[in-house]
Design an enzyme around this catalytic site. Structure first.
Site, short mmCIF file in Angstrom:
data_model
loop_
_atom_site.label_atom_id
_atom_site.label_comp_id
_atom_site.label_asym_id
_atom_site.label_seq_id
_atom_site.Cartn_x
_atom_site.Cartn_y
_atom_site.Cartn_z
N PHE A 8 -111.71 25.59 26.63
CA PHE A 8 -112.29 24.39 27.22
C PHE A 8 -113.20 23.68 26.23
CE2 PHE A 8 -111.60 27.19 30.87
CZ PHE A 8 -111.09 26.34 31.84
N ASP A 9 -113.18 22.36 26.26
CA ASP A 9 -114.28 21.57 25.73
C ASP A 9 -115.48 21.82 26.65
OD1 ASP A 9 -115.68 19.32 24.41
OD2 ASP A 9 -115.28 18.27 26.29
N PHE A 10 -116.67 21.37 26.24
CA PHE A 10 -117.85 21.61 27.10
C PHE A 10 -118.36 20.33 27.75
CE2 PHE A 10 -122.28 22.46 28.15
CZ PHE A 10 -122.13 23.61 28.91
N VAL A 163 -108.25 22.55 27.38
CA VAL A 163 -108.63 21.58 28.40
C VAL A 163 -109.81 20.76 27.91
CG1 VAL A 163 -109.29 21.27 30.82
CG2 VAL A 163 -107.95 23.30 30.15
N ASP A 165 -111.81 16.47 27.95
CA ASP A 165 -111.94 15.16 28.62
C ASP A 165 -111.81 13.99 27.66
OD1 ASP A 165 -114.53 15.83 27.43
OD2 ASP A 165 -115.28 14.07 28.48
#
Length: 222
Positions: A8-10, A163, A165
Site C-alpha cells: 500500500f501507499d500511505f 494499492v 491513490d
C-alpha cells in the site's frame, strides 16, 4: 492470481493524512519564506520526502533545517486533531492479516513522519515491511520502492498487488510489473483521475476484499 502480498501507499490510501501534510509544509513555507502555498501547490511538490521538499524548494536556504524542524513540530502536535483512524481501513487490515497476506507500505513519506502516523494511528503491527522515501534513491513513480518491499518479503510480481491513490503509484506499480489498484476510498486523495489506467479501480475497501476473495476462490470466478 495467487496473491500472497499486498503493498500500500500511505498518504491518501491508508490514512487521511494529506490535510496535515499540506498544512505542515505550507506553514513552514509561510513562516520561513513568507510564501503562501495552496493545497494544489503543495501536492505538486510531492515525490521527495516532506523534509526534502522543504530543503529543495525553500528560498531561504539558511533556514531550511529550522523549517524542517518546524514541519515535524506541527506534524506531531496537530496529528491527533487532524488525523483519525478510518474504521473501514482498520477492518480491511484486520481481515487481510487474518487471511494470512503479507502486508507492506511503499511511501514517499519520510521515515520519521511515517513512524509518527503509524504509532498515533496504532497501525504499525499490521505491516511486515515499510519502505519510506528515505529508503529510496528514486521516489515514485520509479518502481524502486515497490521492488524493495517485494524483495524484503520474498514476493513475486505475479503474487503481489500494489494499492495507491496517485498517478505516481499507478506508474510505480506498473513499472514493477505487479497488479496495480487505484484506490479512492478516503476523503482526500493525491490524484483524482489517473492518466495511467489501474488494473482495478476501487472506491471502497470492500471492493478490494471482494476481488481478493474471487482470486482465492471464495467469491466466484475470476
Amino acid at each position: 492470481m495467487n496473491v500472497t502480498t499486498i503493498l500500500f501507499d500511505f498518504d491518501g490510501t491508508l490514512a487521511d493524512t494529506l490535510p496535515i501534510c499540506i498544512h505542515a509544509i505550507g506553514d513552514s513555507f509561510l513562516k520561513f519564506d513568507g510564501k503562501t502555498l495552496t493545497g494544489s501547490d503543495v501536492v505538486a511538490l510531492f515525490g521527495p520526502t516532506e523534509a526534502d521538499i522543504i530543503r529543495r524548494h525553500l528560498a531561504n536556504r539558511e533556514a531550511a533545517e529550522e523549517a524542517v524542524r518546524h514541519f515535524y513540530d506541527i506534524y506531531t502536535r496537530e496529528h491527533d486533531r487532524m488525523v483519525r483512524p478510518d474504521s473501514n481501513i482498520v477492518t480491511m487490515l484486520d481481515r487481510l492479516k487474518e487471511r494470512g497476506y503479507r502486508l507492506g507500505i511503499v511511501t514517499g513519506k519520510g521515515r520519521d513522519a511515517l513512524d509518527i502516523s503509524l504509532d498515533r494511528l496504532g497501525m504499525a503491527h499490521y505491516f511486515d515491511t515499510t519502505v519510506s522515501g528515505d529508503e529510496m534513491k528514486r521516489p515514485k513513480p520509479d518502481p524502486e520502492g515497490v521492488l524493495t518491499a517485494m524483495n524484503a518479503l520474498g514476493a513475486t510480481a505475479d503474487g503481489t498487488v500494489f494499492v495507491g491513490d496517485s498517478e505516481a503509484d499507478m506508474r510505480a506499480g506498473k513499472g514493477a510489473g505487479v497488479f496495480t489498484i487505484g484506490a479512492h476510498w478516503l476523503a482526500n486523495v493525491q490524484t483524482h483521475t489517473f492518466d495511467t489506467t489501474p488494473d482495478l479501480y476501487v472506491t471502497h475497501t470492500e471492493q478490494l476484499l471482494a476481488q481478493l476473495d474471487r482470486w482465492a476462490g471464495r467469491g466466484g470466478a475470476e
